[in-house]
Design a protein around this motif. Structure first.
Motif, short mmCIF file in Angstrom:
data_model
loop_
_atom_site.label_atom_id
_atom_site.label_comp_id
_atom_site.label_asym_id
_atom_site.label_seq_id
_atom_site.Cartn_x
_atom_site.Cartn_y
_atom_site.Cartn_z
N GLN A 163 0.82 -1.21 0.00
CA GLN A 163 0.00 0.00 0.00
C GLN A 163 0.86 1.26 0.00
OE1 GLN A 163 -0.97 -2.44 2.63
NE2 GLN A 163 -2.13 -3.39 0.99
N LEU A 164 2.13 1.10 0.37
CA LEU A 164 2.98 2.29 0.49
C LEU A 164 3.55 2.76 -0.84
CD1 LEU A 164 4.98 1.91 3.81
CD2 LEU A 164 3.37 3.69 3.18
N ASN A 165 4.18 1.85 -1.56
CA ASN A 165 4.66 2.22 -2.88
C ASN A 165 5.86 3.17 -2.92
OD1 ASN A 165 4.04 1.37 -5.39
ND2 ASN A 165 1.99 2.25 -5.40
N ASN A 166 6.23 3.73 -1.79
CA ASN A 166 7.32 4.71 -1.81
C ASN A 166 8.53 4.24 -1.00
OD1 ASN A 166 6.10 4.89 0.67
ND2 ASN A 166 6.33 7.11 0.86
N VAL A 167 8.64 2.92 -0.82
CA VAL A 167 9.75 2.38 -0.03
C VAL A 167 10.52 1.35 -0.85
CG1 VAL A 167 10.40 1.09 2.04
CG2 VAL A 167 8.51 2.70 2.14
N LEU A 168 11.84 1.44 -0.74
CA LEU A 168 12.69 0.40 -1.31
C LEU A 168 13.65 -0.06 -0.21
CD1 LEU A 168 13.75 -1.14 -3.88
CD2 LEU A 168 15.42 0.71 -4.09
N VAL A 169 13.62 -1.34 0.08
CA VAL A 169 14.52 -1.89 1.10
C VAL A 169 15.70 -2.57 0.40
CG1 VAL A 169 14.74 -3.57 2.97
CG2 VAL A 169 12.64 -2.24 2.75
#
Ligand code: ATP
Length: 286
Positions: free
Chosen positions: A165-171
Motif C-alpha cells: 500500500q505504500l509504494n514509496n519504499v525500497l529496502v
C-alpha cells in the motif's frame, strides 16, 4: 490495485562512471533492469501491465566489495530521500518489543509522507547492512540467543507486505551469508531481486585503483612510475576496500619518507612537493 507511484525521477544526467564504483557496471545494469526499469515507465503503462514496483533487493557477496557504496548510489540515482542505513545487529534489543519497535520506526517517515502526499511522495530507501543477523531462518535462534530474531523477521515481513500500500519504499538488504537468510524474506514481493557482488576482476581492480588515486593523480601527487595496470595484476583477490587501504598505506609510506619523527615542526618544501611512487605501493603490498 493501486497506481504505482511516479516517485523516483531518475537523475537525467546520470553516468555510471561518476558513481565512484569500480568494476560493478554489469551488476548495476542487472539491478537497474530487474528492479528499477518499472520506475521510469510512465505510470499509466505500469497500470496497464498490472505490475508492482520491486520493493526490496538483496546484495550479497564477500565483505568490502562495495555493497554499501552501491546501495547508497542507487538512492542517489533514483533521486530518493537520504537513505536510512542500519546495521542488522543494531536493531536487536534485549527489551521485549523494542527490536520490533525499531523496525517500525524505520518505516515511519515513509508512511507519514505517503499519508500526506500519496503517490507524489518521494522514494524512501532503507538499507540493512548484515541483514542476516536479524533474518536467519526462523527458529534458528537468531539474535544471539536473545530469542528476538523470529518476531523481528515477522515484523519486517509485515512491513514489507504493508509496503504494497505504500509504494514509496525500497529496502536494500546486504549480507555476506545469503545462505543464512530466511527464505520468506527473499521471496517475490519482498527482497525479490538478488544480485551477487563479487570480488573485482583485474579490469575492475584497475577501475577501483583509478577511483582511489583520482585525487592524487589530479593534483600531481602520484609519481609517473606508478603503473595501476601492474598493481591490478598483483592484487588478485583484493576487495575494493582492500585496494582503498593499499592506496592509503602507499600514501603514508611516501609521507614517512619525508617526515622524520621529531622534525614535525617546520614541514619542509620537499614534503609539500612529495609524490607517492611505485616503491611506496610495493611497500604497501608487502
Ligand atoms: P561489508 O560487507 O563489509 O559491509 P561492503 O561490500 O558493504 O562491505 P563497502 O562498505 O561498500 O563494502 O566498501 C567499503 C569501502 O571500500 C568503500 O567505502 C570504498 O571506499 C571501498 N570500495 C569497496 N568496493 C569498491 C568498489 N567496487 N569501487 C570503489 N571503491 C570500493
Amino acid at each position: 490495485s493501486r497506481r504505482p507511484a511516479a516517485n523516483s525521477i531518475i537523475q537525467p544526467d546520470f553516468k555510471f562512471e561518476d558513481m565512484g564504483i569500480g568494476g560493478l557496471d554489469t551488476e548495476f545494469t542487472t539491478i537497474f533492469r530487474r528492479a528499477f526499469a518499472s520506475r521510469i515507465f510512465p505510470p499509466i503503462l505500469i497500470e496497464k501491465l498490472g505490475i508492482q514496483h520491486v520493493k526490496g533487493i538483496l546484495l550479497y557477496g564477500p565483505p568490502g566489495t562495495g555493497k554499501t557504496l552501491m546501495a547508497r548510489q542507487i538512492g542517489k540515482f533514483l533521486n530518493a530521500r537520504e537513505p536510512k542505513v542500519i546495521n542488522g545487529p543494531e536493531i536487536l534489543n534485549k527489551y521485549v518489543g523494542q527490536s520490533e519497535q525499531n523496525i517500525r520506526d524505520l518505516f515511519a517517515d515513509a508512511e507519514k509522507e505517503y499519508k500526506e502526499k500519496g503517490d507524489e511522495s518521494g522514494l524512501h530507501i532503507i538499507i540493512f547492512d548484515e541483514i542476516d543477523a536479524i533474518c536467519k531462518q526462523r527458529g534458528s535462534g537468531a539474535g544471539g540467543g536473545t530469542g528476538v530474531g523470529d518476531s523481528v523477521v515477522n515484523q519486517l515481513l509485515s512491513k514489507l507486505d504493508g509496503v504494497d500500500q505504500l509504494n514509496n519504499v525500497l529496502v536494500i538488504g546486504m549480507t555476506n551469508r545469503k545462505d543464512l537468510i530466511d527464505e520468506a524474506l527473499i521471496r517475490p514481493g519482498r527482497l525479490e531481486v538478488h544480485v551477487e557482488i563479487s570480488l573485482p576482476d583485474e579490469t575492475g581492480r584497475v577501475q577501483i585503483l583509478k577511483i582511489h588515486t583520482q585525487r592524487m593523480r589530479e593534483n600531481g601527487v602520484m609519481d609517473s612510475d606508478v603503473d595501476l595496470d601492474e598493481l591490478a595484476r598483483l592484487t588478485k583477490n583484493y576487495s575494493g576496500a582492500e585496494l582503498g587501504g593499499l592506496v592509503k598505506a602507499a600514501s603514508s609510506f611516501a609521507f614517512n619518507r619525508h617526515v622524520k619523527v621529531g622534525t614535525m615542526a617546520g614541514i619542509r618544501d620537499d614534503v609539500i612537493n612529495m609524490k607517492v611512487n611505485r616503491d611506496d605501493f610495493y611497500h604497501a603490498l608487502e
